[in-house]
Structures are given as structure tokens and as C-alpha cells.
Design a protein around this motif. Structure first.
Motif, PDB file in Angstrom:
ATOM      1  N   TRP A  17      19.207 -34.382  -8.400  1.00  0.00           N
ATOM      2  CA  TRP A  17      18.242 -33.722  -9.281  1.00  0.00           C
ATOM      3  C   TRP A  17      17.885 -35.262 -10.227  1.00  0.00           C
ATOM      4  O   TRP A  17      16.494 -35.225 -10.708  1.00  0.00           O
ATOM      5  CB  TRP A  17      18.786 -32.957 -10.375  1.00  0.00           C
ATOM      6  CG  TRP A  17      17.790 -32.011 -11.232  1.00  0.00           C
ATOM      7  CD1 TRP A  17      16.493 -32.738 -11.640  1.00  0.00           C
ATOM      8  CD2 TRP A  17      17.869 -31.142 -12.142  1.00  0.00           C
ATOM      9  NE1 TRP A  17      15.950 -31.714 -12.523  1.00  0.00           N
ATOM     10  CE2 TRP A  17      16.742 -31.031 -12.916  1.00  0.00           C
ATOM     11  CE3 TRP A  17      19.152 -30.432 -12.564  1.00  0.00           C
ATOM     12  CZ2 TRP A  17      16.762 -30.003 -14.147  1.00  0.00           C
ATOM     13  CZ3 TRP A  17      19.044 -29.713 -13.734  1.00  0.00           C
ATOM     14  CH2 TRP A  17      17.721 -29.288 -14.413  1.00  0.00           C
ATOM     15  N   GLU A  21      14.052 -36.987 -10.410  1.00  0.00           N
ATOM     16  CA  GLU A  21      13.312 -36.867 -11.855  1.00  0.00           C
ATOM     17  C   GLU A  21      12.970 -38.344 -12.115  1.00  0.00           C
ATOM     18  O   GLU A  21      11.770 -38.398 -12.551  1.00  0.00           O
ATOM     19  CB  GLU A  21      14.345 -36.538 -13.080  1.00  0.00           C
ATOM     20  CG  GLU A  21      14.411 -34.964 -13.393  1.00  0.00           C
ATOM     21  CD  GLU A  21      13.374 -34.169 -13.776  1.00  0.00           C
ATOM     22  OE1 GLU A  21      12.439 -34.453 -14.399  1.00  0.00           O
ATOM     23  OE2 GLU A  21      13.501 -33.069 -13.461  1.00  0.00           O
ATOM     24  N   PHE A 154      12.609 -33.509 -22.727  1.00  0.00           N
ATOM     25  CA  PHE A 154      13.605 -33.398 -21.700  1.00  0.00           C
ATOM     26  C   PHE A 154      14.278 -34.531 -21.497  1.00  0.00           C
ATOM     27  O   PHE A 154      13.795 -35.557 -21.063  1.00  0.00           O
ATOM     28  CB  PHE A 154      12.898 -32.656 -20.362  1.00  0.00           C
ATOM     29  CG  PHE A 154      14.047 -32.338 -19.482  1.00  0.00           C
ATOM     30  CD1 PHE A 154      14.461 -31.017 -19.321  1.00  0.00           C
ATOM     31  CD2 PHE A 154      14.254 -33.223 -18.221  1.00  0.00           C
ATOM     32  CE1 PHE A 154      15.476 -30.781 -18.429  1.00  0.00           C
ATOM     33  CE2 PHE A 154      15.076 -32.984 -17.415  1.00  0.00           C
ATOM     34  CZ  PHE A 154      15.799 -31.551 -17.451  1.00  0.00           C
ATOM     35  N   LYS A 187      13.794 -22.669 -17.466  1.00  0.00           N
ATOM     36  CA  LYS A 187      12.712 -23.856 -17.573  1.00  0.00           C
ATOM     37  C   LYS A 187      13.244 -24.954 -16.744  1.00  0.00           C
ATOM     38  O   LYS A 187      12.591 -25.457 -16.223  1.00  0.00           O
ATOM     39  CB  LYS A 187      12.144 -23.771 -18.828  1.00  0.00           C
ATOM     40  CG  LYS A 187      10.797 -24.594 -18.908  1.00  0.00           C
ATOM     41  CD  LYS A 187      10.249 -24.682 -20.415  1.00  0.00           C
ATOM     42  CE  LYS A 187       9.134 -25.744 -20.557  1.00  0.00           C
ATOM     43  NZ  LYS A 187       8.967 -26.132 -21.857  1.00  0.00           N
ATOM     44  N   SER A 188      14.317 -25.292 -17.291  1.00  0.00           N
ATOM     45  CA  SER A 188      14.880 -26.643 -17.055  1.00  0.00           C
ATOM     46  C   SER A 188      15.378 -26.777 -15.272  1.00  0.00           C
ATOM     47  O   SER A 188      14.935 -27.481 -14.635  1.00  0.00           O
ATOM     48  CB  SER A 188      16.168 -26.944 -17.523  1.00  0.00           C
ATOM     49  OG  SER A 188      16.029 -27.232 -19.065  1.00  0.00           O
ATOM     50  N   ARG A 191      12.319 -27.069 -13.046  1.00  0.00           N
ATOM     51  CA  ARG A 191      11.466 -28.341 -12.754  1.00  0.00           C
ATOM     52  C   ARG A 191      11.438 -28.664 -11.420  1.00  0.00           C
ATOM     53  O   ARG A 191      12.291 -28.530 -10.513  1.00  0.00           O
ATOM     54  CB  ARG A 191      12.190 -29.216 -13.404  1.00  0.00           C
ATOM     55  CG  ARG A 191      12.051 -29.058 -15.138  1.00  0.00           C
ATOM     56  CD  ARG A 191      12.970 -30.148 -16.012  1.00  0.00           C
ATOM     57  NE  ARG A 191      12.486 -31.573 -15.923  1.00  0.00           N
ATOM     58  CZ  ARG A 191      11.457 -31.878 -16.707  1.00  0.00           C
ATOM     59  NH1 ARG A 191      11.331 -31.409 -17.827  1.00  0.00           N
ATOM     60  NH2 ARG A 191      10.970 -33.437 -16.301  1.00  0.00           N
ATOM     61  N   GLU A 192      10.257 -29.371 -11.098  1.00  0.00           N
ATOM     62  CA  GLU A 192       9.878 -29.515  -9.594  1.00  0.00           C
ATOM     63  C   GLU A 192      11.063 -30.471  -9.046  1.00  0.00           C
ATOM     64  O   GLU A 192      11.330 -30.143  -7.870  1.00  0.00           O
ATOM     65  CB  GLU A 192       8.516 -30.315  -9.745  1.00  0.00           C
ATOM     66  CG  GLU A 192       7.889 -30.382  -8.265  1.00  0.00           C
ATOM     67  CD  GLU A 192       6.639 -31.356  -8.502  1.00  0.00           C
ATOM     68  OE1 GLU A 192       5.832 -31.188  -9.628  1.00  0.00           O
ATOM     69  OE2 GLU A 192       6.164 -31.787  -7.295  1.00  0.00           O
ATOM     70  N   ASN A 194      14.123 -30.678  -9.510  1.00  0.00           N
ATOM     71  CA  ASN A 194      15.362 -29.829  -9.052  1.00  0.00           C
ATOM     72  C   ASN A 194      14.951 -28.889  -7.853  1.00  0.00           C
ATOM     73  O   ASN A 194      15.989 -28.759  -6.983  1.00  0.00           O
ATOM     74  CB  ASN A 194      15.834 -28.967 -10.179  1.00  0.00           C
ATOM     75  CG  ASN A 194      17.107 -28.263 -10.045  1.00  0.00           C
ATOM     76  OD1 ASN A 194      17.967 -28.827  -9.439  1.00  0.00           O
ATOM     77  ND2 ASN A 194      17.455 -27.096 -10.616  1.00  0.00           N
TER      78      ASN A 194
END
Ligand SMILES: N[C@@H](CCC(=O)N[C@@H](CS)C(=O)NCC(=O)O)C(=O)O
Length: 201
Positions: A17, A21, A154, A187-188, A191-192, A194
């Protein structure tokens, strides 16, 4: 060369992840949990665990340490916070996740999913659920003040804590007592970067 050893169906997902990111170009060797004590893997990490990161010949283990390293090296202006004080906070929340959350979440996983039915203990589940109340309450209060753990952005602190807390979803943990934390977690995890990891081996 950056290379991550460890299947996404393990704690290695945390590091995959972070790599996604950060947009770091990396190779992925999806070493299985059952191969973590093979001779080849023991050369990378003598304790025989995944994940392991290899970065131009440097070997690093421990999922959240790998992520702090990756964020500091490749995430200035994104996952790595700007101030030394917030570096302290990133370490704080990462160690908090490892020491105050993960052991209790592992107890829940063991006694609700992994152990054979006859070895599961309702009492262990009850105690772990009770022990999680205080640390989850602390996170909920912080997330009542700002959108993410260190403020509006974030950062690696959010990624590390959310990735540890993702274990709770496997046991359908009830977060209704901590609504700010619940919303931040979903929401976390949504994320795309993840979501992409779930499609990896
Ligand atoms: N604290 C370590 C724990 C690593 C760990 O226990 N990994 C598991 C997979 S999720 C593993 O390698 N298990 C293999 C074994 O114990 O033989 C981390 O966060 O990296």
C-alpha cells in the motif's frame, strides 16, 4: 532496485500500500506465509517473517518500520510529514498501532477465524474487545479534531494505523462507539492505492 518480499495476503499488504501510494517503481516477490522460514527467505530476515524490503542492497524488515523508511526516503511532500515534531507523531502512532492495537486484533483473529473451533475462547474475545476500547477511543478523539491523525493531510501515520486496524474488518468489528474513527478508517482503506494492492498476489 526496490523489491518487496511477501504476499499481499499478509502484513506485506501494508508495505505494498505504501509503495503504491508513493508511486515508487518496485518489484514484488509474493513470498507465501508458509515459505517465510525457507532457507532463501531466512537469508533476508533471520526471524523468518514477511514482509522484507530490499532497497539497493539494504534489507529492512518489520512492516511499519519499512513504511516509515519508505515515506521518509520517497515521500517528502506526500506521505512524510514536513516537521520533525510530526516525524515524532508518525513514530508515535505507528508504535501505538503495533503495541496497543495489533496484539488485541490478533487475539480476535485467532479466536474468531484462525483457531479450530474447539480451541476458540469467548473469554479471550471479550477481553481483547474490552482492551481495544481505550486505544480506539483515543484515536476517535484525535479524529474528532482533524481529518487525519496529524492534521488535514493523509500521512504515513494514517496509513500505518489504518493498515493495522484493517484486521478488524475480517472479524466485522463493531466500530459504532467510535464513529469518527470508523469514517476515517473506511475512507483510508478505500484509497485507490490500497484497492490496487488487493489485486496483487
Ligand atoms: N511484526 C512483524 C510481523 C511479521 C509477521 O508475523 N508476518 C507473518 C505473515 S503476516 C509471517 O511472516 N509469518 C510466517 C511465520 O511466522 O512463519 C511485521 O509487522 O512485519
Amino acid at each position: 532496485m526496490v523489491k518487496l518480499y511477501g504476499t499481499s495476503k499478509s502484513r506485506s499488504a501494508r508495505c505494498l500500500w505504501a509503495l503504491e501510494e508513493l508511486g515508487v517503481k518496485y518489484e514484488h516477490e509474493p513470498v507465501a506465509v508458509t515459505d517465510a522460514k525457507s532457507a532463501d527467505h531466512l537469508k533476508r530476515n533471520p526471524i523468518g517473517h514477511i514482509p522484507v524490503l530490499e532497497d539497493n542492497g539494504v534489507m529492512i524488515c518489520e512492516s511499519l518500520a519499512i513504511n516509515l523508511y519508505l515515506a521518509e526516503k520517497y515521500g517528502k511532500g506526500s506521505l512524510w510529514p514536513a516537521s520533525v515534531e510530526d516525524h515524532g507523531h508518525a513514530y508515535q502512532w505507528s508504535f501505538f498501532a503495533m503495541t496497543e492495537l495489533e496484539p488485541h486484533l490478533m487475539t480476535l483473529l485467532r479466536h474468531k477465524l484462525f483457531l479450530p473451533a474447539e480451541q476458540r475462547s469467548e473469554q479471550a474475545v471479550k477481553e481483547a474487545t474490552e482492551a481495544l476500547k481505550a486505544p480506539l477511543g483515543v484515536l476517535d478523539a484525535v479524529l474528532g479534531k482533524h481529518e487525519n491523525l496529524l492534521g488535514s493531510a493523509f500521512t504515513i501515520a494514517d496509513l500505518n494505523v489504518a493498515s493495522v486496524l484493517s484486521f478488524a474488518n475480517y472479524v466485522k468489528f463493531d466500530f459504532s462507539a467510535t464513529p469518527k474513527l470508523q469514517a476515517w478508517l473506511q475512507k483510508s482503506l478505500g484509497r485507490e492505492a490500497n484497492a490496487k494492492v488487493r489485486g496483487l498476489k
